[in-house]
Design an enzyme around this catalytic site. Structure first.
Site, mmCIF file in Angstrom:
data_model
loop_
_atom_site.group_PDB
_atom_site.id
_atom_site.type_symbol
_atom_site.label_atom_id
_atom_site.label_comp_id
_atom_site.label_asym_id
_atom_site.label_seq_id
_atom_site.Cartn_x
_atom_site.Cartn_y
_atom_site.Cartn_z
ATOM 1 N N SER A 256 0.833 -1.195 0.000
ATOM 2 C CA SER A 256 0.000 0.000 0.000
ATOM 3 C C SER A 256 0.874 1.254 0.000
ATOM 4 O O SER A 256 1.729 1.414 -0.866
ATOM 5 C CB SER A 256 -0.952 -0.055 1.200
ATOM 6 O OG SER A 256 -1.973 0.903 1.097
ATOM 7 N N ASP B 149 -9.139 -5.130 -5.813
ATOM 8 C CA ASP B 149 -8.582 -4.149 -4.886
ATOM 9 C C ASP B 149 -8.639 -2.760 -5.533
ATOM 10 O O ASP B 149 -8.076 -2.552 -6.602
ATOM 11 C CB ASP B 149 -7.133 -4.533 -4.567
ATOM 12 C CG ASP B 149 -6.434 -3.532 -3.653
ATOM 13 O OD1 ASP B 149 -7.080 -2.586 -3.166
ATOM 14 O OD2 ASP B 149 -5.215 -3.725 -3.434
ATOM 15 N N HIS C 187 -7.526 -5.740 -0.689
ATOM 16 C CA HIS C 187 -6.307 -4.965 -0.460
ATOM 17 C C HIS C 187 -5.436 -5.599 0.619
ATOM 18 O O HIS C 187 -4.213 -5.646 0.491
ATOM 19 C CB HIS C 187 -6.671 -3.532 -0.067
ATOM 20 C CG HIS C 187 -5.485 -2.616 0.032
ATOM 21 N ND1 HIS C 187 -4.586 -2.445 -1.000
ATOM 22 C CD2 HIS C 187 -5.041 -1.819 1.050
ATOM 23 C CE1 HIS C 187 -3.653 -1.591 -0.638
ATOM 24 N NE2 HIS C 187 -3.899 -1.206 0.604
#
Length: 312
Positions: A183, A239, A293
């Site tokens: 991320s 995601d 995610h």
């Protein structure tokens, strides 16, 4: 990063034409090259250890420093912790370690802490700004722009991190640096990898691997990374994070995407080119799964603070 997704989902009602579809709106055409199957064994051989190190970055500083972060640390075996930095908030955690299995120095960046507003603010500053040519002099005059928040996050720890990597290389006599993150951590890793490569001996191999990587800059930035510091990144099904910031704001992914097709943790494809519409770029943001995610990605690897036994 999830805060940015929420903000962007409000935009369609303010625009005369829909923006969330198979293309996220840009003057540039996304790549349309056919995907090719990647085997689980190939994924494990190249991405398993970077994923495991990135997972550890979500654990508390104390548990990483003592290498007592439970199963995430145990999975990596006999690793030597070298250095950490950041405050797990406005300055996300990073750590440096020596990996004897891969004979490398590893740098892992923490991703967004969804419970910490200071961490989220790093994602929310998503305007494009000029790349700092003082740190990257070879990029001057090339029109390279990057995500404002990501660059600010990188800047906060860059010098101390580089010094730690240089010391690790000297102390252990290895010739490889692996930079990884998930991320926000993946986005910062792209800058860290280039910065390290520019400041260590050319004989040192520097690799950058990201998971759930958001777009980090404009096409000039993506092109520069492709040519000078290639990135490998994995996107997971629907995601939404790798689809933001959107392309109509001038953002572009690098090449190097490996896309997870389904939730079996066994089906992967290689996505040639930048922003290949046959992979995550082709997803509709009306059909997102935020759970993708965190994972799992493969080998039951998920990312986030909940994966750490100390709950930090």
């Amino acid at each position: 990063m999830l805060a940015l997704i929420s903000l962007l989902t409000l935009l369609p009602s303010a625009l005369s034409a829909p923006i969330f579809g198979l293309s996220l709106g840009s003057d540039a055409d996304p790549a349309t090259g056919a995907t090719t199957v990647v085997s689980l064994s190939d994924v494990e051989s190249s991405l398993l250890r970077p994923a495991q190190f990135a997972r550890v970055a979500y654990c508390s500083t104390k548990s990483i420093t003592t290498w007592t972060c439970g199963d995430p640390c145990k999975a990596l075996g006999n690793v030597t912790f070298l250095q950490s930095g950041g405050d797990e908030g406005l300055i996300p955690l990073y750590y440096i370690a020596h990996d004897p299995t891969d004979e490398s120095i590893v740098v892992a960046h923490e991703g967004t802490d969804s419970k910490n507003i200071l961490s989220i603010l790093n994602d929310a500053k998503f305007g494009l700004v000029d790349l700092n040519a003082t740190r990257f002099p070879e990029t001057a005059g090339q029109g390279i722009q990057v995500h404002s928040g990501f660059q600010q996050t990188f800047e906060r720890t860059a010098d101390g991190l580089l010094a730690g990597v240089q010391k690790g290389l000297a102390d252990f006599g290895v010739k490889k640096v692996s930079v990884t993150g998930h991320s926000l951590g993946a986005a910062v890793a792209t800058m860290t990898g280039l910065f390290i490569k520019n400041n260590v001996d050319p004989s040192v191999e520097v690799t950058v691997t990201g998971f759930g990587l958001p777009r980090g800059g404009n096409k000039a930035w993506a092109d520069f990374l492709d040519q000078n510091s290639p990135v490998t990144f994995m996107s997971n099904q629907n995601d939404p994070v790798p689809a933001v910031p959107p392309r109509f704001l001038g953002f572009q992914h690098t090449s190097g995407e490996i896309h997870i097709v389904d939730d079996s943790q066994q089906n992967f494809v290689n996505c040639p080119g930048q922003d290949n519409e046959n992979c995550v770029t082709g997803n509709s943001l009306l059909k997102t799964d935020v759970g993708n995610h965190k994972g799992p990605y493969f080998d039951d690897i998920s990312f986030g603070h909940s994966a750490c036994p100390d709950g930090q």
